[in-house]
Design an enzyme around this catalytic site. Structure first.
Site, PDB file in Angstrom:
ATOM      1  N   VAL C  18       0.850  -1.193   0.000  1.00  0.00           N
ATOM      2  CA  VAL C  18       0.000   0.000   0.000  1.00  0.00           C
ATOM      3  C   VAL C  18       0.884   1.240   0.000  1.00  0.00           C
ATOM      4  CG1 VAL C  18      -1.940  -1.141   1.167  1.00  0.00           C
ATOM      5  CG2 VAL C  18      -0.170   0.016   2.532  1.00  0.00           C
ATOM      6  N   CYS C  19       0.238   2.397  -0.100  1.00  0.00           N
ATOM      7  CA  CYS C  19       0.945   3.681  -0.103  1.00  0.00           C
ATOM      8  C   CYS C  19       1.612   3.925   1.249  1.00  0.00           C
ATOM      9  CB  CYS C  19      -0.058   4.790  -0.398  1.00  0.00           C
ATOM     10  SG  CYS C  19       0.555   6.440  -0.047  1.00  0.00           S
ATOM     11  N   PRO C  20       2.796   4.450   1.348  1.00  0.00           N
ATOM     12  CA  PRO C  20       3.639   4.935   0.266  1.00  0.00           C
ATOM     13  C   PRO C  20       4.653   3.903  -0.224  1.00  0.00           C
ATOM     14  CG  PRO C  20       4.589   5.674   2.332  1.00  0.00           C
ATOM     15  CD  PRO C  20       3.392   4.813   2.669  1.00  0.00           C
TER      16      PRO C  20
END
Lengths: 114, 100, 81
Positions: C18-20
């Site tokens: 997932v981000c980042p």
């Protein structure tokens, strides 16, 4: 290039806040800024090899791995550690005196207490 | 001057009204304002007074991962972005204030 | 020639990320490549498919295409700046 310091101060259990502070710190490196994370007061528990998974809580393992990989400074306040009897820290987290906590804070362009 | 603001608390917290007041005053004084919402801060997109900052020329971006985790819907004019957008705000502003 | 370039693209599997971390890992992989080389990244996190290409464009890289491969599976082709 800016210098950014994130200060983690609160207990890590029953909240995702501290893990999110670390995820945010990873994100802040994305424009080549230098990020330092300071653990102080109850925040130092975040930097210990605790096993929160025993009570069904995800440890911020990945966040620490990536911060180490990106060579971010991870500093734990010796006074806060001493008051809580903490003697073991996660790899790459360095126990430092108050003077070395103040240094990155005073040198930073941005300080984010989280 | 470019002002960056990080807000990580939900609209029940008094931080929201402070951010609205500061952002409104800064815009009136002709400053550029960029706000990043993450953690429980993403709930602020549902607060009318807060979302209306967009009409006052305030740039607002949110962490899409936190939005997804909290099932918050998209709001027009607000960028459903990423931590990279936060890094851009931090890198580009003259002053940065954090409300958590 | 286009086919040859396509065959030569480096692959990066970011399923489960997932981000980042999606952007961090894409960026680190791009640093290993030469200018003009292509990278194909697989994502299964919808916000990443929107945000990673936008951020890469901001960094000067070129997005050659985004292909949906399944309900929650996308491949993004990037050409390094």
């Amino acid at each position: 290039m800016k210098k950014i310091t994130v200060v983690v101060r609160n207990l890590p259990l029953n909240t995702r806040r501290n893990a999110e502070a670390l995820r945010m710190s990873v994100g802040l490196t994305l424009r080549e800024d230098k990020v330092t994370v300071i653990f102080m007061d109850d925040g130092v528990y975040t930097a210990t090899p605790a096993r929160p998974e025993i009570i069904g809580f995800q440890p911020p393992k990945k966040e620490f791995e990536v911060l180490s990989m990106l060579k971010c400074s991870l500093l734990a306040d010796v006074l806060s550690l001493g008051k809580r009897g903490i003697t073991t820290l996660l790899p790459d987290v360095k126990a430092v005196n108050r003077e070395d906590i103040v240094k990155p804070i005073t040198e930073s362009d941005i300080v984010i207490p989280f | 001057m470019k002002l960056g603001i990080l807000l990580t608390t939900s609209p029940e917290n008094e931080n929201t009204n402070t951010v609205i007041a500061i952002s409104t005053a800064a815009r009136k004084a002709g400053h550029e304002v960029s706000i990043f919402l993450m953690y429980d801060g993403v709930y602020n997109v549902n607060k009318k007074d807060f979302a209306e900052l967009v009409d006052k020329g305030v740039n607002i971006a949110v962490c899409a991962l936190n939005v997804e985790q909290r099932k918050v819907g998209r709001v027009e004019g607000i960028l459903f972005g990423s931590q990279y957008d936060h890094a851009c705000i931090a890198a580009d502003v003259d002053r940065f204030i954090s409300f958590g | 020639m286009q086919d040859l370039v396509k065959k030569m693209a480096t692959e990066l599997d970011l399923k489960g990320e997932v981000c980042p971390y999606t952007f961090v890992k894409t960026k680190l992989k791009l640093e290993e490549l030469e200018s003009g080389e292509e990278l194909v990244v697989t994502f299964d996190h919808a916000p990443a498919v929107e945000n990673v290409p936008r951020s890469l464009k901001n960094e000067g890289h070129k997005i050659m295409g985004i292909e949906q491969k399944g309900d929650h599976l996308w491949k993004v082709r990037i050409r390094k700046a």
